[in-house]
Design a protein around this motif. Structure first.
Motif, short mmCIF file in Angstrom:
data_model
loop_
_atom_site.label_atom_id
_atom_site.label_comp_id
_atom_site.label_asym_id
_atom_site.label_seq_id
_atom_site.Cartn_x
_atom_site.Cartn_y
_atom_site.Cartn_z
N PHE A 77 0.82 -1.21 0.00
CA PHE A 77 0.00 0.00 0.00
C PHE A 77 0.86 1.27 0.00
CE2 PHE A 77 -1.88 3.57 2.21
CZ PHE A 77 -3.06 3.73 1.51
N TYR A 78 0.51 2.21 -0.85
CA TYR A 78 1.12 3.54 -0.77
C TYR A 78 0.16 4.57 -1.36
CZ TYR A 78 2.68 3.28 -5.72
OH TYR A 78 2.75 3.17 -7.10
N ALA A 79 0.39 5.80 -0.97
CA ALA A 79 -0.40 6.92 -1.49
C ALA A 79 0.51 7.80 -2.32
CB ALA A 79 -0.99 7.72 -0.33
N LEU A 80 -0.06 8.40 -3.36
CA LEU A 80 0.76 9.31 -4.17
C LEU A 80 -0.06 10.55 -4.52
CD1 LEU A 80 1.36 7.58 -7.66
CD2 LEU A 80 -0.21 6.73 -5.95
N ALA A 81 0.58 11.71 -4.33
CA ALA A 81 -0.05 12.98 -4.66
C ALA A 81 0.68 13.61 -5.84
CB ALA A 81 0.00 13.92 -3.45
N ASN A 82 -0.04 14.33 -6.64
CA ASN A 82 0.50 15.05 -7.81
C ASN A 82 1.35 14.15 -8.72
OD1 ASN A 82 -0.56 17.02 -6.15
ND2 ASN A 82 1.40 17.99 -5.69
N PRO A 83 0.92 12.92 -8.99
CA PRO A 83 1.76 12.03 -9.79
C PRO A 83 1.88 12.53 -11.23
CG PRO A 83 -0.40 11.05 -9.54
CD PRO A 83 -0.39 12.29 -8.66
N GLU A 84 3.07 12.35 -11.76
CA GLU A 84 3.33 12.74 -13.15
C GLU A 84 4.16 11.65 -13.80
OE1 GLU A 84 5.50 16.29 -15.70
OE2 GLU A 84 5.56 16.35 -13.51
N ILE A 85 3.69 11.14 -14.93
CA ILE A 85 4.46 10.14 -15.66
C ILE A 85 5.52 10.89 -16.47
CG2 ILE A 85 4.41 8.33 -17.42
CD1 ILE A 85 1.54 7.69 -16.50
N VAL A 86 6.78 10.70 -16.10
CA VAL A 86 7.86 11.47 -16.73
C VAL A 86 8.59 10.66 -17.80
CG1 VAL A 86 8.18 13.02 -14.77
CG2 VAL A 86 9.46 10.86 -14.86
N TRP A 87 8.32 9.35 -17.84
CA TRP A 87 8.90 8.50 -18.89
C TRP A 87 8.01 7.29 -19.10
CZ3 TRP A 87 10.63 3.39 -18.56
CH2 TRP A 87 11.29 2.91 -19.71
N ARG A 88 7.84 6.90 -20.37
CA ARG A 88 7.08 5.70 -20.71
C ARG A 88 7.91 4.85 -21.66
NH1 ARG A 88 1.34 7.33 -20.50
NH2 ARG A 88 1.41 9.51 -19.90
N SER A 89 7.86 3.52 -21.49
CA SER A 89 8.51 2.64 -22.45
C SER A 89 7.70 2.66 -23.75
CB SER A 89 8.61 1.22 -21.90
OG SER A 89 7.32 0.70 -21.65
N GLU A 90 8.29 2.12 -24.81
CA GLU A 90 7.59 2.17 -26.09
C GLU A 90 6.76 0.93 -26.37
OE1 GLU A 90 10.36 3.26 -29.13
OE2 GLU A 90 10.78 5.20 -28.17
N ASP A 91 7.01 -0.12 -25.59
CA ASP A 91 6.27 -1.36 -25.83
C ASP A 91 4.91 -1.34 -25.14
OD1 ASP A 91 7.50 -1.18 -23.43
OD2 ASP A 91 8.35 -3.19 -23.44
N ASN A 92 3.92 -1.95 -25.79
CA ASN A 92 2.57 -2.00 -25.25
C ASN A 92 2.20 -3.41 -24.81
OD1 ASN A 92 0.64 0.45 -25.54
ND2 ASN A 92 2.04 0.57 -27.27
N ALA A 93 1.31 -3.47 -23.84
CA ALA A 93 0.67 -4.74 -23.48
C ALA A 93 -0.82 -4.46 -23.44
CB ALA A 93 1.16 -5.22 -22.12
N THR A 94 -1.61 -5.46 -23.86
CA THR A 94 -3.06 -5.28 -23.92
C THR A 94 -3.74 -6.35 -23.08
OG1 THR A 94 -2.85 -4.33 -26.12
CG2 THR A 94 -5.03 -5.11 -25.48
#
Ligand code: ZN
Length: 183
Positions: A77-94
């Motif tokens: 368990f954790y809480a997160l405030a003001n989260p921002e995704i600063v990097w994403r990989s290029e591969d996708n999963a569906t």
């Protein structure tokens, strides 16, 4: 509320009694559902706050192969405030994904497999986290909530179904099979 943009929190505000209580209330709501993530707009608060927890006992309905394919591992368990995704990989999963605010339904949703997220923790301290697999999916889903975006905006709409129907007809299919079948 679900479609609005939530406002950011100050570090002092996060440490205050109101937000500390909100975090505990959100944790209890998430566990009661049960769910693996919950964002403040889902409980009527337009705040950039989310909680995440993925317990091993939630993986019991999945085969070892399904757990591995999803990159699913327990997340404390954790809480997160003001989260921002600063990097994403290029591969996708569906995979099939649902939401406590669109109760009883699910759909295939493509998501990137790895993300790096900056956020403030429950003590208001800045943190950077790298997550992969299902944890990365949960993060993308919750960060979306704080921008007013729901998974139904990102789903492959022809795969939208009730959880009941998914269990009855599509249980053994992996995502790729379902996509091929619907084309
Ligand atoms: Zn949701």
């Amino acid at each position: 509320m679900l479609r609005g943009r939530a406002r950011a929190l100050w570090a002092d505000e996060i440490r205050g009694p109101e937000i500390q209580q909100l975090i505990l209330d959100m944790r209890d709501t998430m566990r009661a559902a049960p769910g693996v993530g919950l964002a403040a707009p889902q409980v009527g608060r337009a705040l950039q706050l989310a909680v995440i927890e993925d317990r091993a006992e939630y993986h019991g309905k999945l085969s070892p192969e399904q757990v591995a394919a999803r990159g699913r591992a327990p997340v404390e368990f954790y809480a997160l405030a003001n989260p921002e995704i600063v990097w994403r990989s290029e591969d996708n999963a569906t995979f099939f994904e649902g939401c406590l605010s669109v109760n009883g339904f699910c759909a295939l949703v493509p998501r990137v497999m790895q993300v790096r997220v900056k956020y403030l923790d429950a003590a208001g301290a800045p943190q950077t986290l790298e997550a992969s697999g299902w944890h990365a999916r949960i993060l993308q889903h919750e960060v979306d909530h704080l921008q007013g975006t729901l998974y139904i905006d990102r789903m492959l709409s022809r795969t939208f179904t009730t959880v009941e129907n998914l269990g009855r007809h599509w249980k053994e299919l992996v995502a790729g099979d379902v996509i091929r079948r619907l084309r």
